[in-house]
Design a protein around this motif. Structure first.
Motif, PDB file in Angstrom:
ATOM      1  N   LEU A   1      -2.321   3.594  -3.686  1.00  0.00           N
ATOM      2  CA  LEU A   1      -2.049   2.650  -4.751  1.00  0.00           C
ATOM      3  C   LEU A   1      -1.775   1.309  -4.068  1.00  0.00           C
ATOM      4  N   ILE A   2      -2.479   0.275  -4.495  1.00  0.00           N
ATOM      5  CA  ILE A   2      -2.327  -1.049  -3.899  1.00  0.00           C
ATOM      6  C   ILE A   2      -1.760  -1.984  -4.956  1.00  0.00           C
ATOM      7  N   VAL A   3      -0.644  -2.613  -4.639  1.00  0.00           N
ATOM      8  CA  VAL A   3      -0.037  -3.600  -5.521  1.00  0.00           C
ATOM      9  C   VAL A   3      -0.227  -4.960  -4.859  1.00  0.00           C
ATOM     10  N   GLN A   4      -0.944  -5.848  -5.534  1.00  0.00           N
ATOM     11  CA  GLN A   4      -1.214  -7.187  -5.020  1.00  0.00           C
ATOM     12  C   GLN A   4      -0.437  -8.199  -5.846  1.00  0.00           C
ATOM     13  N   GLY A   5       0.290  -9.087  -5.156  1.00  0.00           N
ATOM     14  CA  GLY A   5       1.018 -10.132  -5.849  1.00  0.00           C
ATOM     15  C   GLY A   5       2.432 -10.225  -5.344  1.00  0.00           C
TER      16      GLY A   5
ATOM     17  N   ILE B   1       0.858  -1.188   0.000  1.00  0.00           N
ATOM     18  CA  ILE B   1       0.000   0.000   0.000  1.00  0.00           C
ATOM     19  C   ILE B   1       0.890   1.232   0.000  1.00  0.00           C
ATOM     20  N   ILE B   2       0.687   2.084  -0.988  1.00  0.00           N
ATOM     21  CA  ILE B   2       1.461   3.315  -1.134  1.00  0.00           C
ATOM     22  C   ILE B   2       0.493   4.477  -1.059  1.00  0.00           C
ATOM     23  N   CYS B   3       0.731   5.400  -0.148  1.00  0.00           N
ATOM     24  CA  CYS B   3      -0.127   6.577  -0.021  1.00  0.00           C
ATOM     25  C   CYS B   3       0.340   7.618  -1.042  1.00  0.00           C
ATOM     26  N   LEU B   4      -0.564   8.011  -1.917  1.00  0.00           N
ATOM     27  CA  LEU B   4      -0.241   9.010  -2.934  1.00  0.00           C
ATOM     28  C   LEU B   4      -0.552  10.427  -2.464  1.00  0.00           C
ATOM     29  N   ARG B   5      -1.669  10.580  -1.724  1.00  0.00           N
ATOM     30  CA  ARG B   5      -2.013  11.895  -1.161  1.00  0.00           C
ATOM     31  C   ARG B   5      -2.937  11.695   0.026  1.00  0.00           C
ATOM     32  N   GLY B   6      -2.900  12.649   0.934  1.00  0.00           N
ATOM     33  CA  GLY B   6      -3.725  12.561   2.128  1.00  0.00           C
ATOM     34  C   GLY B   6      -3.108  11.654   3.174  1.00  0.00           C
ATOM     35  N   VAL B   7      -3.970  11.092   4.022  1.00  0.00           N
ATOM     36  CA  VAL B   7      -3.542  10.216   5.119  1.00  0.00           C
ATOM     37  C   VAL B   7      -4.464   9.002   5.145  1.00  0.00           C
ATOM     38  N   VAL B   8      -3.886   7.814   5.245  1.00  0.00           N
ATOM     39  CA  VAL B   8      -4.674   6.583   5.350  1.00  0.00           C
ATOM     40  C   VAL B   8      -4.201   5.795   6.564  1.00  0.00           C
ATOM     41  N   GLU B   9      -5.148   5.148   7.211  1.00  0.00           N
ATOM     42  CA  GLU B   9      -4.846   4.313   8.361  1.00  0.00           C
ATOM     43  C   GLU B   9      -5.068   2.857   7.957  1.00  0.00           C
TER      44      GLU B   9
END
Length: 108
Positions: free
Chosen positions: A90-94, A43-51
């Motif tokens: 941005l979520i990269v799965q794999g 999980i990559i934060c592009l903008r803002g804040v995520v928990e």
């Protein structure tokens, strides 16, 4: 995983064993608790804040723009926008078989 509603979610790339998703969460929005049996989530934060909240063990990780975090396969987790502005991740799965399973009965 059951359908859920957030401000925006787009698959931007997908191939055998790999998927990249661009998600925007409005304030207060979250992705329901789930896990991936065979793949990690980057999980990559592009903008803002995520928990990012995880279970077993319980853990909370807060990401700001340009920060990243890896959720290991089989780890129950949710992503939540706890801020007053939109956040984009941005979520990269794999690599591996792409699958999500809902984790029932878990409160935010």
């Amino acid at each position: 995983m059951e359908a859920y509603r957030i401000k925006d979610s787009q698959i931007v790339a997908q191939a055998e064993g790999l998927r990249v998703i661009d998600q925007t969460l409005a304030p207060g929005e979250c992705v329901p608790w789930h896990l991936h049996p065979d793949t990690d989530d980057y999980i990559i934060c592009l903008r803002g804040v995520v928990e990012i909240r995880e279970l077993n063990p319980a853990k909370v990780t807060t990401l700001k723009a340009a920060q990243r975090y890896r959720v290991l396969k089989r780890q129950p987790h949710t992503t939540i926008n706890t801020s007053a502005e939109d956040c984009e991740i941005l979520i990269v799965q794999g690599p591996g078989p792409i699958d999500s399973r809902t984790v029932p009965g878990v409160a935010r």
